[in-house]
Design a protein around this motif. Structure first.
Motif, PDB file in Angstrom:
ATOM      1  N   SER A  55       3.663  -4.317  -4.972  1.00 31.14           N
ATOM      2  CA  SER A  55       4.690  -4.756  -4.018  1.00 31.14           C
ATOM      3  C   SER A  55       5.633  -3.615  -3.655  1.00 31.14           C
ATOM      4  O   SER A  55       6.088  -2.875  -4.522  1.00 31.14           O
ATOM      5  N   ASN A 260       4.062 -12.336   3.652  1.00 31.16           N
ATOM      6  CA  ASN A 260       2.914 -13.178   3.389  1.00 31.16           C
ATOM      7  C   ASN A 260       2.069 -13.178   4.659  1.00 31.16           C
ATOM      8  O   ASN A 260       2.610 -13.206   5.769  1.00 31.16           O
ATOM      9  N   HIS A 280      -3.072 -13.916  -4.162  1.00 27.61           N
ATOM     10  CA  HIS A 280      -1.968 -12.962  -3.943  1.00 27.61           C
ATOM     11  C   HIS A 280      -2.506 -11.593  -3.543  1.00 27.61           C
ATOM     12  O   HIS A 280      -3.417 -11.061  -4.173  1.00 27.61           O
ATOM     13  N   ASP A 282      -0.808  -8.687  -3.378  1.00 26.25           N
ATOM     14  CA  ASP A 282      -0.339  -7.550  -4.173  1.00 26.25           C
ATOM     15  C   ASP A 282      -1.160  -7.430  -5.447  1.00 26.25           C
ATOM     16  O   ASP A 282      -1.826  -8.380  -5.882  1.00 26.25           O
ATOM     17  N   CYS A 297      -8.033 -13.433  -2.630  1.00 25.85           N
ATOM     18  CA  CYS A 297      -7.636 -13.329  -1.216  1.00 25.85           C
ATOM     19  C   CYS A 297      -8.841 -13.458  -0.292  1.00 25.85           C
ATOM     20  O   CYS A 297      -8.823 -14.239   0.664  1.00 25.85           O
ATOM     21  N   PHE A 323      -0.389 -14.398  -0.458  1.00 22.02           N
ATOM     22  CA  PHE A 323       0.980 -14.273  -0.950  1.00 22.02           C
ATOM     23  C   PHE A 323       1.274 -12.838  -1.401  1.00 22.02           C
ATOM     24  O   PHE A 323       0.434 -12.188  -2.024  1.00 22.02           O
ATOM     25  N   GLU A 326       3.189 -11.678  -6.256  1.00 22.38           N
ATOM     26  CA  GLU A 326       2.986 -12.570  -7.403  1.00 22.38           C
ATOM     27  C   GLU A 326       3.175 -11.818  -8.713  1.00 22.38           C
ATOM     28  O   GLU A 326       3.728 -12.368  -9.668  1.00 22.38           O
ATOM     29  N   LEU A 330       7.055 -13.107  -7.811  1.00 16.42           N
ATOM     30  CA  LEU A 330       6.706 -14.396  -7.194  1.00 16.42           C
ATOM     31  C   LEU A 330       7.543 -14.675  -5.935  1.00 16.42           C
ATOM     32  O   LEU A 330       7.770 -15.819  -5.554  1.00 16.42           O
ATOM     33  N   GLY A 333       5.386 -16.624  -3.045  1.00 14.73           N
ATOM     34  CA  GLY A 333       5.191 -18.050  -3.275  1.00 14.73           C
ATOM     35  C   GLY A 333       6.473 -18.832  -3.086  1.00 14.73           C
ATOM     36  O   GLY A 333       6.479 -19.921  -2.494  1.00 14.73           O
ATOM     37  N   GLU A 352      -5.512 -22.472  -5.283  1.00 18.64           N
ATOM     38  CA  GLU A 352      -5.304 -21.040  -5.501  1.00 18.64           C
ATOM     39  C   GLU A 352      -6.475 -20.446  -6.277  1.00 18.64           C
ATOM     40  O   GLU A 352      -7.020 -21.071  -7.192  1.00 18.64           O
ATOM     41  N   ASP A 354      -6.925 -17.186  -8.511  1.00 14.12           N
ATOM     42  CA  ASP A 354      -6.268 -16.033  -9.136  1.00 14.12           C
ATOM     43  C   ASP A 354      -6.774 -15.868 -10.567  1.00 14.12           C
ATOM     44  O   ASP A 354      -6.001 -15.641 -11.485  1.00 14.12           O
ATOM     45  N   ASP A 398       1.500 -19.061  -7.370  1.00 13.54           N
ATOM     46  CA  ASP A 398       2.039 -19.001  -6.012  1.00 13.54           C
ATOM     47  C   ASP A 398       2.140 -20.363  -5.340  1.00 13.54           C
ATOM     48  O   ASP A 398       2.946 -20.542  -4.428  1.00 13.54           O
TER      49      ASP A 398
END
Length: 465
Positions: A55, A260, A280, A282, A297, A323, A326, A330, A333, A352, A354, A398
């Motif tokens: 991020s 986002n 997410h 990132d 993603c 997103f 995360e 976060l 989200g 989701e 992840d 998220d």
């Protein structure tokens, strides 16, 4: 009696027809995913052309631009960017550490700074070590045995638990809160055993928090590889007076704006009912974030593409959300849920991915008992694809902020045995993702979204707890 019998036969034939129709739709989804899937190519670009997407980094912004362009190319009804402020933490030059058994006699060990940690002083830190198995041990030792030393958290993930996520949950507190707690006893720094079941030389980073500790009182925190942790522990048993040295140069900057990435297909009959699928965008800066969470993603993007390409016209609005942030905040989200509340949007389902791009096993659901029973009726449709898990459990970080709405939350559950070999480490890279497994996951997600959209959920049965 005759009328009742005819009605029963009609209902039975309708169910059989619907089952056959659903079987055909699922087969078309899986066939398309396995023969013309695009997710693997998207992931190749994210991983090998962009790389780790922490991020606030340039790579994170390149990922925003790339995924938006790909969603634009799918011919969705709408694609847009949702602004969100995110933290910007930079690792700096590579970390360095060694065990000193005698003056001048040292052994280097692999470490990496934990995300959000402060730097060491310019010359690094060298101090005696105190080994603990968890935060609870600090109180037993007291300030007199901790002050001025480096606390070494060495509680491993529990190998007897079949769900590796459960094992991870059992020891991640030492990574997240270990520095804040050790600092209360005057520790000079903390070293945390990496969160992985494998013995290797890869240190695994991850988020940590100082809570309300003043900046001036924060102590540096780093992860040590599992091989390094084993060596450090064994050496410490032989000689309690050894010293440990580490140096890191990380820095926290002011928040920066990111986004986002969102795309949607508008529903034909219930457009105001929204179904979300996402992951997410990132990742950590070690490796390229292929499993965590590039895979989630591209699978989420594939869900909309697969349904569109198979000719399915959704009743409800289907939305993919990639997103941001995360891993260490976060923010994405929380922002998405905040905007949804402000706009009075009605979400009925959120899914989701992840947990890596490994072979899908099923789903865990955060929903009412009534909705779980409703969904479990479809298990037979998934059995030909070796999907068997439809259980209550964790959905995803998220989508959890949407929980105050009357909706069903779900998480894709792939096989978890290899996930923590790569999680937050330098070896979370593209070559460790299997194309077929990745696309099977996308097809499994698209199939559940199709069934939820077609048959709906049971309203007014909010999640308890």
């Amino acid at each position: 009696m005759r009328t009742s019998l005819l009605l029963l036969l009609f209902c039975a034939s309708t169910i059989v027809f619907a089952q056959s129709e659903d079987e055909k739709q699922l087969k078309s989804i899986y066939d398309l995913a396995l023969t013309e899937g695009q997710g693997y190519d998207w992931l190749n670009h994210l991983s090998n052309q962009i790389g780790g997407r922490l991020s606030g980094s340039v790579q994170a912004e390149l990922a925003v631009d790339y995924t938006k362009a790909q969603l634009d190319s799918l011919g969705l009804d709408r694609v847009w960017l949702q602004p969100v402020m995110v933290p910007k933490w930079v690792r700096g030059t590579p970390e360095f550490a060694f065990i000193e058994t005698k003056p001048g006699l040292t052994t280097n060990v692999p470490i990496c700074a934990l995300g959000g940690s402060v730097a060491t002083p310019d010359g690094g830190i060298k101090a005696n070590i105190v080994e603990v198995k968890g935060i609870e041990d600090l109180e037993k030792l007291g300030r007199e045995q901790i002050e001025g030393k480096i606390v070494f958290y060495n509680r491993p993930m529990e190998p007897t638990l079949i769900s590796t996520f459960e094992s991870y949950s059992g020891c991640v507190d030492q990574r997240y809160a270990g520095a804040a707690e050790a600092g209360k006893f005057g520790a000079a720094g903390v070293i945390v055993r990496s969160m992985t079941l494998r013995l290797d030389d890869y240190p695994h980073t991850g988020s940590m928090s100082y809570g309300d500790v003043a900046v001036a009182n924060r102590i540096p925190a780093a992860a040590i590889s599992t091989n390094g942790a084993e060596l450090l522990s064994a050496t410490l048993k032989l000689n309690p007076d050894i010293k440990f040295y580490f140096k890191q140069n990380c820095k926290q900057f002011d928040d920066v704006q990111s986004y986002n990435v969102i795309g949607e297909i508008r529903g034909t009959t219930h457009p105001n009912e929204i179904m979300v699928v996402g992951g997410h965008l990132d990742s950590w800066d070690l490796g390229d974030g292929s499993h965590d969470d590039g895979a989630g993603c591209v699978q989420s993007m594939e869900v909309l593409r697969l349904l569109k390409e198979t000719g399915y016209k959704p009743k409800r609005t289907l939305r993919v959300v990639l997103f941001m942030n995360e891993e260490n905040g976060l923010r994405g989200g929380n922002k998405y849920a905040e905007v949804a509340r402000n706009k009075n949007e009605k979400h009925v389902f959120a899914l989701e991915s992840d947990s890596g791009g490994f072979t899908p096993r099923g789903f865990s659901f955060n929903c009412s008992d009534e909705n779980l029973k409703h969904i479990q009726q479809w298990k037979g449709l998934f059995e030909p694809y070796l999907i068997h898990m439809f259980v209550k459990g964790y959905s995803g970080a998220d989508i959890r902020p949407l929980m105050d709405q009357d909706l069903v939350l779900a998480g894709l559950r792939p096989d978890s045995q290899r996930y923590f070999d790569h999680h937050h480490a330098e070896n979370d890279t593209f070559e460790h993702v299997n194309q077929r497994e990745l696309q099977l996951g996308a097809a499994t997600m698209a199939s559940l979204v199709y069934l939820i959209d077609k048959y709906g959920t049971i309203p007014n049965t909010k999640i308890k707890g």
